[in-house]
Enzyme design. Structure first.
Site, PDB file in Angstrom:
ATOM      1  N   ARG A  87      49.041  -3.659   6.307  1.00 20.25           N
ATOM      2  CA  ARG A  87      48.828  -2.964   7.579  1.00 20.25           C
ATOM      3  C   ARG A  87      48.020  -3.819   8.546  1.00 20.25           C
ATOM      4  NH1 ARG A  87      45.465   2.587   7.997  1.00 20.25           N
ATOM      5  NH2 ARG A  87      43.886   1.210   8.851  1.00 20.25           N
TER       6      ARG A  87
ATOM      7  N   ASP B  17      43.751   7.029  12.126  1.00 19.86           N
ATOM      8  CA  ASP B  17      42.637   6.107  11.875  1.00 19.86           C
ATOM      9  C   ASP B  17      41.968   5.708  13.184  1.00 19.86           C
ATOM     10  OD1 ASP B  17      43.306   5.322   8.910  1.00 19.86           O
ATOM     11  OD2 ASP B  17      45.163   5.155  10.033  1.00 19.86           O
TER      12      ASP B  17
HETATM   13  C1  SIN Z   1      47.711   4.684   6.165  1.00 18.21           C
HETATM   14  O1  SIN Z   1      47.665   3.817   7.034  1.00 18.21           O
HETATM   15  O2  SIN Z   1      47.057   5.700   6.234  1.00 18.21           O
HETATM   16  C2  SIN Z   1      48.647   4.473   5.001  1.00 18.21           C
HETATM   17  C3  SIN Z   1      50.024   4.946   5.262  1.00 18.21           C
HETATM   18  C4  SIN Z   1      50.915   4.686   4.095  1.00 18.21           C
HETATM   19  O3  SIN Z   1      50.505   4.000   3.158  1.00 18.21           O
HETATM   20  O4  SIN Z   1      52.055   5.169   4.087  1.00 18.21           O
END
Ligand code: SIN
Length: 279
Positions: A269, A99
């Site tokens: 997150r 990201d």
């Molecule tokens: C992400 O940040 O792309 C998601 C990763 C996950 O949900 O395991």
């Protein structure tokens, strides 16, 4: 209690114990950032991390980078929710990616905390872009060192999300988000902490090489996307209640496994801001 850092034995990743994540002192924060630059992803088990502790952990490592696209938590806007409901068939982050590569100064890393897990499945896989670079031939390394690549948020969040049903899109992603301008980064960067060379392209956000058309770029990019996901560069993390993972976004890719159809998975997150990157 001392900090213990136990490498997974795979191409990346280490299990860390002996830290209370919401209460790091400056020395412990520096150790985490250094270990992250070395191992790419750190795993913590049996943590009791409430949202306040999650935020405090992130703030002890840097400034929080609020994601412009994911739906935030209602109470804690610093936290992005990565949510799958039983009716969803698409899982956020199900393709290999890193990201924030579409930013001038890509984020340092993300800290993911499991809030609700499926009864089985829902692992996250990580891949080392140090290992992917190191495994290339000298000729390919030299070619890539002469290239820069364009990273764009539009492809994933503009075109990609337009394919989702409206109701699902509006629940899982912010309303009325804007796309930043495309940015250009070297294809091989020097990691800001370790100084090691890293292959820095990814399938979700790298659209072409700078000065090349998308059609001209596609064969070489496709090779690099396949190469970077070779199983020998990867480690697959199995979530448990109390698990926390933090990955460095400059030297890893990750991918959320879409293998728990009909169940709920909710992750919190937080992303920490990074610095400009260079060859
Ligand atoms: C992400 O940040 O792309 C998601 C990763 C996950 O949900 O395991």
């Amino acid at each position: 209690m001392g900090i213990d850092i136990e490498p997974t034995g795979a191409a990346l990743g280490a299990f860390v114990s002996g830290l209370e994540l919401g209460k790091l002192d400056p020395d412990e924060s520096a150790t985490v950032i250094e270990a992250l630059g070395e191992h790419g992803v750190l795993f913590f088990r049996d943590q009791d991390v409430a949202p306040e502790g999650h935020i405090a952990f992130a703030e002890s490592l840097g400034e929080i980078d609020v994601n412009a696209y994911f739906s935030p938590n209602e109470t804690y806007p610093q936290i992005a929710e990565v949510r799958t409901r039983p009716e969803n068939t698409y899982v956020i982050g199900e393709a290999w990616h890193t990201d924030h590569s579409y930013e001038e100064a890509p984020a340092l890393g993300s800290i993911l905390v499991a809030r609700q897990l499926p009864t089985s499945g829902g692992d996250t896989a990580f891949s080392s872009m140090y290992a992917a670079y190191d495994a290339l031939s000298d000729g390919m390394k030299e070619t890539l060192r002469g290239l820069r690549a364009v990273h764009s948020s539009y492809e994933a969040f503009g075109i990609g999300l337009s394919k989702l049903p409206e109701e699902e899109r509006s629940e899982r992603f912010r309303d009325g988000f804007r796309f930043g301008p495309d940015v250009v980064h070297p294809v091989v960067i020097s990691h800001p902490v370790s100084g090691r060379p890293v292959l820095y392209v990814n399938r979700s956000f790298t659209t072409r090489f700078d000065g090349w058309t998308a059609a001209e770029s596609r064969p070489l990019l496709e090779f690099l996307f396949e190469h970077g996901s070779s199983v020998e560069f990867t480690y697959r993390f199995r979530w448990e209640p109390g698990s926390v993972a933090m990955w460095d976004k400059r030297c890893t890719w990750h991918k959320a496994l879409n293998d728990y159809r009909g169940q709920t998975r909710l992750m919190h997150r937080i992303t920490v801001k990074g610095c400009p990157i260079a060859a």
